[in-house]
Every structure is written in C-alpha cells, then in structure tokens.
Design an enzyme around this catalytic site. Structure first.
Site, PDB file in Angstrom:
ATOM      1  N   LYS A 189      -4.328  16.445  31.417  1.00  0.00           N
ATOM      2  CA  LYS A 189      -3.053  15.814  31.037  1.00  0.00           C
ATOM      3  C   LYS A 189      -3.201  14.308  30.844  1.00  0.00           C
ATOM      4  O   LYS A 189      -2.746  13.763  29.829  1.00  0.00           O
ATOM      5  CB  LYS A 189      -2.000  16.130  32.102  1.00  0.00           C
ATOM      6  N   THR A 211      -5.981  12.640  30.384  1.00  0.00           N
ATOM      7  CA  THR A 211      -6.911  12.465  29.266  1.00  0.00           C
ATOM      8  C   THR A 211      -6.183  12.605  27.934  1.00  0.00           C
ATOM      9  O   THR A 211      -6.380  11.804  27.011  1.00  0.00           O
ATOM     10  CB  THR A 211      -8.051  13.497  29.372  1.00  0.00           C
ATOM     11  N   ARG A 263       0.139   6.204  35.911  1.00  0.00           N
ATOM     12  CA  ARG A 263       0.159   5.954  37.353  1.00  0.00           C
ATOM     13  C   ARG A 263      -1.195   5.431  37.821  1.00  0.00           C
ATOM     14  O   ARG A 263      -2.210   5.667  37.189  1.00  0.00           O
ATOM     15  CB  ARG A 263       0.474   7.260  38.101  1.00  0.00           C
ATOM     16  N   LYS A 321     -10.142  16.095  43.849  1.00  0.00           N
ATOM     17  CA  LYS A 321      -9.629  15.965  42.479  1.00  0.00           C
ATOM     18  C   LYS A 321     -10.386  14.920  41.673  1.00  0.00           C
ATOM     19  O   LYS A 321     -10.530  15.022  40.464  1.00  0.00           O
ATOM     20  CB  LYS A 321      -8.131  15.608  42.536  1.00  0.00           C
ATOM     21  N   ALA A 339       3.368  14.073  42.610  1.00  0.00           N
ATOM     22  CA  ALA A 339       4.498  14.839  42.063  1.00  0.00           C
ATOM     23  C   ALA A 339       4.816  16.089  42.872  1.00  0.00           C
ATOM     24  O   ALA A 339       5.874  16.689  42.674  1.00  0.00           O
ATOM     25  CB  ALA A 339       4.222  15.222  40.617  1.00  0.00           C
ATOM     26  N   PHE A 371       1.164  16.669  37.758  1.00  0.00           N
ATOM     27  CA  PHE A 371       1.086  18.133  37.847  1.00  0.00           C
ATOM     28  C   PHE A 371       1.809  18.815  36.686  1.00  0.00           C
ATOM     29  O   PHE A 371       1.920  18.258  35.596  1.00  0.00           O
ATOM     30  CB  PHE A 371       1.577  18.620  39.209  1.00  0.00           C
ATOM     31  N   PHE A 415     -11.783  23.506  24.405  1.00  0.00           N
ATOM     32  CA  PHE A 415     -13.133  23.532  24.958  1.00  0.00           C
ATOM     33  C   PHE A 415     -14.063  24.251  23.965  1.00  0.00           C
ATOM     34  O   PHE A 415     -13.599  25.098  23.184  1.00  0.00           O
ATOM     35  CB  PHE A 415     -13.158  24.267  26.303  1.00  0.00           C
ATOM     36  N   TRP A 449     -11.177  14.444  24.674  1.00  0.00           N
ATOM     37  CA  TRP A 449     -12.228  14.269  25.679  1.00  0.00           C
ATOM     38  C   TRP A 449     -13.560  13.997  25.000  1.00  0.00           C
ATOM     39  O   TRP A 449     -14.315  13.115  25.415  1.00  0.00           O
ATOM     40  CB  TRP A 449     -12.332  15.524  26.558  1.00  0.00           C
TER      41      TRP A 449
END
Length: 558
Positions: free
Chosen positions: A72, A74, A95, A106, A274, A302, A383, A411
C-alpha cells in the site's frame, strides 16, 4: 535474478538538497527549517498563506493484509511519482514509521523497491525526533500524575482507576503489565501500571488531529488520565501539565519534508497504528500537502475496514476533508491467501483459490463505492508469478461493481510503473463526482455507531457489548461524549475480530470488551477481540539482522 534490497536501492539514490525539493513544491525558504541536507521541518505559518488553493485529495487503502503483502505505501509513493511523470503538480503525505515494527516483523514503512521515500534509514529510525517528543510528553504527564498522588493527592485520584499509561516506541511485551512505586514511601505510591507503544498513545492521535498549537494545547488539556474516588474524571488540565507538554511538542507539530526516489515532495508526519488508533498521518501535513500540490496522495493504515474507515469517519469528519478518489490496493497472491492457499503455494496459478478470496476485495470496493459514495479504482500490485488469467479474473469481477482495475508495477519500475494508475486517478478526480457520506452520523448513540461500522463496513450481523463495556458506554454518554466518533481497535487480519476468519466472513458478531474515551483526540475507542496496545517481538526479530559498519552505513533495514 538477484534483486537489490530496499536499503541498497535507497542508498544508491542521488538525493536532491531539501531546499531544492521545497522550492519545487512552491515553499518559500522562510518556512523551511533544515535538519541536515535532506530533511526539513516546515513552519506552520505556511498554512496561513491564502494565495494557494487546496488541491485534490487521493486516498490509497488496501484489502485485508496477509503475510503475502499488499504494498500500500509502495503504491502510494509510486502513484505520486506516476502523477509527477505525467506532468501533474503532486505531493505525497505519509505516516512516520514506528521503531517497534522496524525492529520486529513488519520492517520499515518508507515504501519499497523503486517507490520509496528517502533518506530511508533516517525516516525509519529517529528521523527528526517527533516520536521521542511524543513519548516524552506522554511520560511527563505520567510523572506529574504519580507525583500529584505522592504529594498528597489533593484531587482525590483513585490509583486503581488511573487510565493513563507510560509509553515507549518499541515492541516490548514485558511492559504490558507492571507494578511500580515500590521500595518504600519516598519512591511513590505502589500501583498497577503498564506501557503502550508510543504510536498507541493518545498524544500521537492528538498531535495528528490538532490544527495548530492552540488546538494542540486545548486537546492536551482535555485528556482524561483517570478518575477520582467518587468517579469524577481527572484531566491533564487538572494536573496543569498541558503547557509543558505542548512545549515538548512544539517542533514535533511541524510537518517533515523529504522526497521520493524520483524527487516528488513528500510530507511524512505522525504515525498512529490503524488497528489500535486512527491510523492516519497528521491533519496539518495533509493540509500543507494539499496547499502545495494540485494532487495530494495519502494513505491510511492496514485494510480499508480500519485505516480508510477511520480516515473517512474520523479524520475527514474532524478536519473537513473530502477525498476526490480512492485507490484500493490488492495482490493476486494475497487474495489467494484469503482463499485458503498456503504461502508456499502462491507462485502457482490457482483460480479456485482466487475466486474464494476475491470477496475480500469486493467488499472493500463496495464499501468505498456504496457506503462512502466515493469514486475508486483497484490497483493490482503485480508480481512476476501472476498469470494473465488471474489478472483478467480480478478485472472482470471489479467491472461487475462498476470499478476499473489498473496494474501497478511501481516496486520494480518506480513512477513509470504507476503511470496507468495515475491517469485513471486523474480521470476519477476530474470526471467522476462523489457524494461523500459517513458510515454513521454524529447523533447516533455510541452503541449505534459501533453497530453501523460492524454491519455496514465489516459485513457482520451485529455486536456483543460485554457488561463492563456497556457500563463504560453509559458513563461516557453521561459525561457528554456520546456524539464523538468511534475508533475501533480490532485485528487487522480479518473483517471480524477473529484473525483466523479470512476472506469476507459473514454472520459473525464482533465482541466489544472495553470502551474508553480519548477526550483529547476527540473519539471513543472500542476494544474488540484480543487486540493489544503493546505488541511483542517475534521469535526472530528484524533487529537481529540490522547492523552498521565503521563508515556509518546501515544494513538490514527493509
């Protein structure tokens, strides 16, 4: 094929001086307070400049997270770079990462691959000291509270009814429940206590929702720290702590300016989780970004049932913001996990698992389109192992809801991989007109608001409010907090309060076990399931793989 790690890509980037980034955003140097060459604080007086109108706000959210990853942040950064590449004046508002996840499981929160904000190491570690200031302000209030009791307790505070906890920006389960004040009379009054992670502190929410220093002090003064022996609330103002706390937060209140790998101006400021807080960057940073760009791309934590719901029902309600478009990020891999496929089997085409998992995406899409009535697009973070048949299946299912799907390869390709998505976002902003609606009204009861979120957004059939929580609701209503919005503290891994219920579960009931007021932030917190405000480290924490060499080069951050 060997890929560069995120930190290797970030360290290879030739960053522009932050003064150049500020100039590209139209920020006069009188507002820029440099923190070295590549970071700056921006003075709040910039918000008083009436010469520039606010641009259009784009919210990036996602499906319910899985271990397969969604990307998200990214996508948010890559979309901003994509908008920049197609000639738009754009800013991004994000954030700040918490040290807990950075050293836990994470990892960092500065994007990934070729869609990152830099300097990545600084942003993921101490940055400009905002989180330290928030922790210091939080713990100053704790010290003044316990000192008041030690010095005679003229307010009549009941040590058994203190609700204010100390905090530290680290995953440390050992501190969830502690006993302090031991060692005799001179060392304080013995009582049960505990720590939250800094991002769960109400000070974080207060800083992120405050509009200026005056509003910050007003919100700090309103914080309830506990109750007296006759059940009257005790506030920060009663302890005369708000002035000193605001002094600690004076610089932290100013948004931070950095850049993406492609030189797009990025405001990175604040970072409540979140799942246990409202999950959005600061109102001040968002409004500053809107003032400096024709388009501002932001994200909330999230899945859309948490971050987007709180962004729309809490942040937008309080700050008077209206998004022009919403991007919902999904991956084929994550949807197959929602369909029951094991993580080690995700590289193989499986339309059966995808069909079982796609209701998760469709519920999020329906919520944005039909509950909040906002234009949206699905961004499939592609991907190499995704097949055309799997992509086509997602496109056709979203089309049935009247929503377009665009592929994102940010990405691997940075802004170039976000151009198609950027064009669709521009189309939504310019051609589609939303009719933004909250999921509940201010006038609904606390129980009614919780029920609306569970039934309208989560897809559950109702709420079970335990007796203790019901009593808390009655007390808070009697104290005049019934009109506040509700911040649901819930697992991020499911629409329900049970993290094992993947996909789009139905006929579930959400159990509310505790309800408390964050009076400074201005919202009610409803705690569900087994949610905790202090995470723990995994068996093999990321910290084991982070190092720094004799030249000061950090490795292992991701």
């Amino acid at each position: 094929m060997a890929y560069l790690t995120d930190i290797e890509i970030a360290q290879a980037c030739k960053m522009k001086p932050i003064t150049e980034i500020a100039a590209s955003a139209g920020i006069d140097m009188e507002y820029v307070e440099q923190y070295g060459k590549y970071k700056a604080k921006i003075d709040l007086s910039l918000l008083k400049d009436k010469s520039r109108k606010e641009g259009k706000l784009v919210l990036v959210t996602a499906i319910t997270p899985t271990p397969a990853g969604e990307g998200k942040t990214t996508t948010t950064i890559g979309l901003a770079d994509g908008l920049h590449r197609i000639g738009k004046n754009v800013t991004v508002a994000l954030r700040e990462p918490s040290l807990g996840p950075v050293f836990g499981i994470k990892g960092g929160a500065a994007g990934g691959g070729y869609a990152q904000v830099v300097p990545m190491e600084d942003i993921n570690l101490h940055f400009t000291g905002d989180f330290h200031a928030i922790g210091a302000a939080n713990n100053l209030l704790c010290a003044m509270l316990d000192n008041h009791i030690h010095q005679g307790n003229s307010l009549g505070i009941d040590p058994r009814k203190i609700t204010w906890k100390r905090c530290v920006d680290m995953n440390d389960r050992q501190l969830r429940f502690i006993v302090n004040g031991l060692g005799g009379k001179v060392n304080g009054v013995p009582r049960e206590d505990g720590y939250d992670i800094t991002v769960a502190s109400e000070i974080m929410a207060v800083l992120c929702l405050a509009s200026d220093i005056t509003d910050l002090k007003k919100r700090l003064a309103s914080i309830i720290v506990g109750y007296t022996y006759d059940d009257k609330p005790v506030t920060c103002a009663d302890l005369k702590a708000q002035g000193a706390m605001a002094a600690l937060l004076k610089d932290a209140l100013k948004p931070n300016l950095v850049q993406t790998l492609e030189g797009t101006p990025a405001f990175v400021h604040g970072g409540p989780f979140a799942n246990i807080a409202h999950g959005c960057n600061s109102v001040i940073a968002t409004k500053m970004a809107l003032k400096m760009g024709d388009y501002t791309v932001t994200e909330a934590g999230f899945g859309a049932d948490l971050g987007a719901e709180k962004f729309l029902d809490i942040k937008c309600r309080m700050a008077g913001l209206t998004p022009s478009a919403v991007v919902i990020v999904a991956t084929v891999r994550a949807l197959k996990m929602h369909g029951g496929l094991a993580k080690n089997a995700l590289a193989t085409e499986d339309l059966v698992a995808l069909e079982k998992g796609i209701p998760n995406l469709l519920r999020h899409v329906s919520n944005i389109k039909n509950v909040y009535k906002l234009p949206c697009v699905v961004a499939v973070n592609r991907f190499p192992t995704d097949t055309d048949a799997e992509i086509d299946f997602i496109i056709s299912k979203c089309r049935e809801l009247g929503v377009n799907t665009k592929l994102s390869t940010v990405w691997a390709e940075g802004g170039k991989g976000g151009e198609e998505l950027a064009r669709e976002v521009v189309r939504l902003c310019e051609e589609e007109k939303g009719d933004f609606t909250f999921s509940y009204s201010d006038s609904e009861s606390i129980e009614g608001k919780i029920n609306s979120i569970v039934t309208k957004i989560y897809g559950g059939k109702g709420v079970s409010i335990l007796p203790q929580a019901q009593k808390q609701i009655e007390t808070l209503t009697a104290l005049g907090f019934g009109s506040c919005p509700v911040c649901m503290a819930k697992t991020q891994y499911s629409f329900s309060d049970d993290p094992t219920k993947l996909g789009a579960p139905e006929d579930f009931v959400v159990t509310v076990r505790n309800v408390k007021i964050s009076a400074g932030a201005g919202f009610i917190v409803a705690l569900t399931g087994e949610i905790m405000t202090m995470p723990g480290l995994p068996k093999s924490p990321a910290a084991e793989r982070i190092d720094v060499d004799e030249d000061g080069i950090i490795t292992g951050l991701f």
